[in-house]
Design an enzyme around this catalytic site. Structure first.
Site, short mmCIF file in Angstrom:
data_model
loop_
_atom_site.label_atom_id
_atom_site.label_comp_id
_atom_site.label_asym_id
_atom_site.label_seq_id
_atom_site.Cartn_x
_atom_site.Cartn_y
_atom_site.Cartn_z
N GLY A 96 17.01 26.22 62.51
CA GLY A 96 18.24 26.27 63.27
C GLY A 96 18.47 27.80 63.44
O GLY A 96 17.73 28.79 63.20
N LYS A 119 23.00 36.55 71.00
CA LYS A 119 21.88 36.58 69.85
C LYS A 119 22.23 38.05 69.10
O LYS A 119 22.39 38.97 69.68
CB LYS A 119 20.65 36.84 70.55
CG LYS A 119 19.22 36.55 69.49
CD LYS A 119 18.10 36.50 70.47
CE LYS A 119 16.79 36.31 69.58
NZ LYS A 119 15.72 36.20 70.36
N ASP A 131 20.98 38.43 57.55
CA ASP A 131 22.26 38.77 57.97
C ASP A 131 22.95 38.38 59.29
O ASP A 131 24.16 38.47 59.72
CB ASP A 131 22.39 40.38 58.10
CG ASP A 131 21.39 40.93 58.95
OD1 ASP A 131 20.74 40.31 59.86
OD2 ASP A 131 21.17 42.16 58.82
N ARG A 182 22.11 35.73 75.93
CA ARG A 182 21.00 35.35 76.60
C ARG A 182 21.52 34.01 77.45
O ARG A 182 22.24 33.23 76.94
CB ARG A 182 19.80 35.07 75.57
CG ARG A 182 18.69 34.36 76.23
CD ARG A 182 17.61 34.17 75.16
NE ARG A 182 17.89 33.36 74.18
CZ ARG A 182 17.02 33.18 72.96
NH1 ARG A 182 15.93 33.86 72.95
NH2 ARG A 182 17.47 32.40 72.10
N ASP A 258 9.32 25.95 67.14
CA ASP A 258 10.71 26.22 67.51
C ASP A 258 10.91 27.23 68.49
O ASP A 258 12.25 27.54 68.77
CB ASP A 258 11.46 26.69 66.05
CG ASP A 258 10.93 27.95 65.53
OD1 ASP A 258 9.64 27.78 65.17
OD2 ASP A 258 11.45 29.02 65.46
N ASN A 259 9.86 27.70 69.02
CA ASN A 259 9.89 28.72 70.23
C ASN A 259 9.40 28.32 71.58
O ASN A 259 9.17 28.92 72.25
CB ASN A 259 9.21 30.10 69.93
CG ASN A 259 9.87 30.88 68.59
OD1 ASN A 259 10.93 30.79 68.58
ND2 ASN A 259 9.12 31.72 67.93
#
Length: 500
Positions: A96, A119, A131, A182, A258-259
Site C-alpha cells: 500500500g 509523494k 515516516d 505526481r 507493485d511498481n
C-alpha cells in the site's frame, strides 16, 4: 483556508472528479497529508498544469501550501491505496501507499482522467513503521527522469511540482525533506489486483478489473471475453513499454509487481538509471544484488509480472480452471512475440531502417555485441551513427566511441549496404534516426550533481539547466553540449538508491 483556495469565480484551483474514491472501502484508506513546517515551492510544471485544466495562477500563488499537503483543497478526497506485491520475487501481501497520498483525479483538457498524488506527504496506515516522508534527492531524481521520459516520448507518470518541507528526514544521513506532486493515468498496479486475490476477494478483483477496463482499456468491454481482452491489451502495452525502455538504455531498477502500472506507464523512479557504456547485465540499483532487474533482464521480468496479474484474473478468464490457465498461457506467449516485434522495430528505427528485411536482427545484435566488447556509449553510438548517415565524413566521430575504432569497419560496411536498400535520401534517413536517437538523456552523474548542489547548498541551478536540456532531448543544442557527454573518470555513478 478552503476559501483562500478558490478563485474569484468560486471554482477550486483543481477541479477534482474522484472515481477511485467511489470504490469500496477495502480498496483504500482515507487519510489526510501531515502538515509540514516551512514549505517552499521549488519547481512548478506550468505546462502540465495547463494541460490538466488547473488554475495556474492560483497554484503558483499558493503552491507551497497546496503541494506540500498543508492546504485543504475543495473536492479533494485524500486516500492511500491498498496493494500487495512481489518484491524481488518474494510476495508481501500487505504493502500500500506508505508515503503517498492520492488527492484525487481530474479530467484534463484532452478528456483523459489523471491522478494527482503527493509523494512524501506523511505516514499512512500502510507505512510499516516508516515516516511517510521523502528526501529531496529522490524527489529531484523522479522529477528529472519522469519529465525526461515524457520528452523522450515514452508513457510515464509526470511531475507537477516539488516542494521542500523545511523539515529533515532521516535515512543513512540527515537530509532535507521534500514532497513530489505526481500525475498519472492512474496508480493501479499489478499489486492492486494481487491485494484482493490474496484475500480471496474475487468480487474485489472483478470490481477492480471492471474499473481498470473502463478507465484504461474501454475497447475490451465490448468483446466476448472482456477480461481476456484486457489481459491481452495490457500485455501488448507492457511489451511496448519495455521495448522502448531498452531502446533508450533505461534500467528501471525495481520492477516489483507493485511498481507495474496497469495503465502501461513508467512508474516509480527510485533506483532507475540510464546506461553509459553498453552492458546488457548492467545493474545500478543498490538493492538488486543478484541482477534480477538488470538491463537485459527487463523483458523477462515483464513477462513474469504479467503472469502474476494473470493468476489473479484466472476465475474471470473462464469458469473451467484448465481453460483459464490455457488462455492465460496464450497471453504470456503473445507477450514474448509482441516484445520481440516492438523491440526489433525500435532498433530498426535507431539504425535508420524503415522496412524489415532478413538479417536485420543479426545486424542489430552484432552491433550491440560490438558495443559491449568495446565499451561504447549506448546513447552516443546511435546518435553518431545518425551523423554518419547524413555525412560519411563523420565516421571518425562514431568509431572513436569504441576502444578499437577499426573494429567497427566490417559492421559499418554491412549497415551501409542495408541502408542503401531503403528508398530514402541520406538526409531523410539521418533526420529519422535523430528523431528516435536522443542526443541527451538524464545522465546518472548529471542527476547526482544536481541533487548534491540542491541538497548541500540549496543551489538548483544545475537542476534547472538539466531540466532545460532534457526538455528537447532530440535537438543538438550546441550551447549545452557538455550535458551529452558520458561521465569522465571519477564521475561514474555505480549505484543508485530507492531513498525509502
Amino acid at each position: 483556508m478552503e476559501a483562500m483556495m478558490r478563485t474569484e469565480a468560486g471554482t477550486p484551483p483543481i477541479p477534482f472528479d474522484n472515481s477511485y474514491a467511489r470504490l469500496p472501502e477495502s480498496f483504500f484508506t482515507a487519510v489526510d497529508p501531515t502538515p509540514v513546517e516551512a514549505p517552499v515551492l521549488i519547481r512548478f510544471n506550468r505546462a502540465l498544469a495547463q494541460e490538466l485544466g488547473l488554475d495556474v495562477a492560483a497554484l503558483e500563488a499558493e503552491g507551497a501550501a497546496i503541494f506540500s499537503g498543508n492546504a485543504h483543497l475543495p473536492g479533494a478526497q485524500p486516500l492511500a491505496m491498498a496493494y500487495s506485491g512481489h518484491q524481488f520475487g518474494g510476495f508481501n501481501p500487505q504493502l500500500g501507499d506508505g508515503r503517498a497520498i492520492l488527492l484525487g483525479e481530474v479530467v484534463d483538457i484532452h478528456g483523459r482522467r489523471r491522478d494527482i498524488q503527493l509523494k512524501g506527504a506523511g505516514p499512512t496506515p500502510y507505512s510499516r513503521r516508516g515516516d511517510g516522508r521523502a528526501a529531496l534527492g529522490p524527489v529531484l531524481r523522479e522529477y528529472i527522469v519522469s519529465e525526461a521520459m515524457h520528452a523522450l516520448g515514452l508513457p510515464t507518470t509526470r511531475a507537477l511540482a516539488a516542494v521542500v518541507t523545511g523539515e529533515p528526514v532521516y535515512r543513512e544521513t540527515v537530509q532535507p525533506g521534500a514532497v513530489l506532486t505526481r500525475v498519472a493515468a492512474s496508480h493501479i498496479r499489478v499489486g492492486t489486483f494481487q491485494f484482493h486475490a490474496a484475500r480471496d476477494d474475487q468480487a474485489g478483483v472483478k470490481r477492480l478489473a471492471d474499473y481498470a477496463i473502463a478507465r484504461h482499456y474501454p475497447d475490451s468491454a465490448d468483446t466476448p471475453q472482456p477480461y481476456l481482452a484486457f489481459l491481452t491489451a495490457f500485455a501488448d502495452r507492457q511489451a511496448l513499454l519495455i521495448a522502448r525502455w531498452l531502446s533508450i538504455g533505461f534500467i528501471h531498477g525495481v520492477m516489483n509487481t507493485d511498481n507495474v502500472a496497469i495503465s502501461g506507464e513508467t512508474i516509480d523512479f527510485g533506483p532507475c538509471a540510464f546506461l553509459d557504456a553498453y552492458d546488457p547485465a548492467k545493474v545500478f540499483s543498490s538493492i538488486d544484488r543478484n541482477g534480477r532487474y538488470a538491463y537485459a533482464a527487463q523483458p523477462g521480468i515483464g513477462q513474469w509480472n504479467l503472469a502474476r496479474l494473470a493468476e489473479t484474473l484466472l476465475p474471470l478468464l473462464d469458469t473451467d480452471a484448465e481453460a483459464a490457465v490455457t488462455a492465460a498461457n496464450g497471453v504470456l506467449k503473445l507477450y514474448g512475440e509482441r516484445f520481440q516485434h516492438h523491440w526489433l522495430a525500435a532498433m530498426r528505427a535507431k539504425l535508420g531502417l524503415s522496412a524489415s528485411a532478413d538479417g536485420d536482427l543479426d545486424l542489430v545484435q552484432d552491433l550491440l555485441t560490438l558495443m559491449h566488447q568495446e565499451e561504447a556509449d549506448f546513447t552516443l553510438t546511435f546518435r553518431r551513427l545518425a551523423d554518419v548517415a547524413a555525412d560519411p565524413s563523420a565516421e571518425d566521430g562514431f568509431t572513436a566511441l569504441f576502444r578499437t575504432p577499426a573494429s567497427t569497419s566490417l559492421w559499418l560496411d554491412r549497415w551501409r549496404r542495408r541502408v542503401e536498400t531503403e528508398a530514402r535520401s541520406a538526409a531523410d534517413t539521418a533526420a529519422a534516426m535523430r528523431s528516435v536517437n536522443p542526443a541527451f538523456i538524464p545522465r546518472n552523474h548529471r542527476i547526482e550533481q544536481a541533487i548534491t548542489a540542491a541538497r548541500t547548498d540549496a543551489d538548483f541551478s544545475t537542476f534547472d539547466a538539466l531540466m532545460q536540456v532534457l526538455a528537447r532531448p532530440y535537438d543538438d543544442q550546441p550551447a549545452l553540449a557538455p550535458f551529452a557527454a558520458p561521465p569522465a573518470p571519477g564521475e561514474e555513478v555505480l549505484r543508485t538508491f530507492c531513498g525509502t
